[in-house]
Write a protein that holds these residues in place. Structure first.
Motif, mmCIF file in Angstrom:
data_model
loop_
_atom_site.group_PDB
_atom_site.id
_atom_site.type_symbol
_atom_site.label_atom_id
_atom_site.label_comp_id
_atom_site.label_asym_id
_atom_site.label_seq_id
_atom_site.Cartn_x
_atom_site.Cartn_y
_atom_site.Cartn_z
ATOM 1 N N HIS A 23 -5.506 12.149 5.702
ATOM 2 C CA HIS A 23 -5.569 10.731 6.020
ATOM 3 C C HIS A 23 -6.226 10.526 7.210
ATOM 4 C CE1 HIS A 23 -2.062 10.391 3.143
ATOM 5 N NE2 HIS A 23 -3.127 10.071 2.375
ATOM 6 N N LEU A 69 -1.794 2.297 0.679
ATOM 7 C CA LEU A 69 -2.728 2.448 -0.430
ATOM 8 C C LEU A 69 -2.948 0.933 -1.072
ATOM 9 C CD1 LEU A 69 -2.068 5.734 -1.829
ATOM 10 C CD2 LEU A 69 -3.324 5.142 0.340
ATOM 11 N N TYR A 74 -6.266 2.733 -6.320
ATOM 12 C CA TYR A 74 -5.421 4.042 -6.402
ATOM 13 C C TYR A 74 -5.169 4.240 -8.009
ATOM 14 C CZ TYR A 74 -2.753 8.537 -6.111
ATOM 15 O OH TYR A 74 -2.286 9.699 -6.418
ATOM 16 N N GLU A 80 -6.651 8.979 -2.640
ATOM 17 C CA GLU A 80 -5.866 8.025 -1.586
ATOM 18 C C GLU A 80 -6.736 7.841 -0.632
ATOM 19 O OE1 GLU A 80 -2.643 10.344 -0.195
ATOM 20 O OE2 GLU A 80 -1.571 10.599 -1.852
#
Length: 200
Positions: A23, A69, A74, A80
């Protein structure tokens, strides 16, 4: 913090997942925005420093974080990174008034402009507060937030969570609000949100 490294929490419109190294690149792009850094009182970091910060969030016992999220994105794409819209964090410190208890300073950021105004921040923060309050090992006594005086949206949000202003520091342009964790407030929180936790 390792507490949440193997769980995700499902909301109606958002999903909270642990902050992982995958991320970091998107998070780093968010934090290159001057306005976001100002609103979150954050320093600009290099990408390498951002990776180190992610490790700190994972390892340090005084930090708890989730990536937020968009549940619809998603569900549609199972990606993600594409679904990332923000994050929510807690910084833990000893309560100066109660030796065996802790205070959790809460933060919420909806970084994606298209995700703002949809209630994602409200739902994510309620879930985070409920999750943290329900973890007895954290030994929490109260929550606290520090918000820029111009950030009227965040100030209003936490007022709806029954936080009360305790101080203003003009030199930092900052307002502090607190919420004592009481049985009445826990009952109110239970009416707002139910935890749905799954393995991650």
């Amino acid at each position: 913090m390792h507490l949440n490294k193997q769980i995700k929490i499902l909301g109606r419109r958002i999903i909270l997942v642990p902050y992982e190294s995958r991320h970091v690149e998107k998070y780093h792009k968010w934090m290159s925005n001057d306005t976001l850094r100002q609103l979150t009182a954050s320093e600009e970091l290099t990408l390498d420093e951002e990776y180190e910060m992610q490790k700190s969030w994972r390892e340090d016992s005084d930090k708890l974080t989730f990536i937020i999220l968009d549940a619809d994105i998603y569900a549609r794409d199972h990606d993600e990174i594409l679904a990332m819209v923000g994050d929510t964090n807690l910084f833990l410190r000893p309560d100066p008034d109660l030796n065996d208890r802790q205070v959790a300073e809460a933060e919420i950021m909806i970084a994606e402009p298209d995700a703002r105004g949809k209630g994602f921040g409200r739902e994510a923060m309620l879930i985070m507060l409920k999750y943290a309050q329900s973890q007895s090992q954290l030994k929490l006594d109260k929550f606290e937030v520090k918000i820029d005086m111009d950030n009227t949206i965040s100030l209003h949000l936490f007022e709806t969570f029954k936080f009360v202003e305790t101080s203003r520091v003009e030199v930092f342009h900052e307002v502090t609000l607190e919420r004592q964790i009481t049985p009445d407030w826990i009952s109110w929180l239970d009416q707002q949100v139910q935890l749905q936790i799954e393995s991650y």
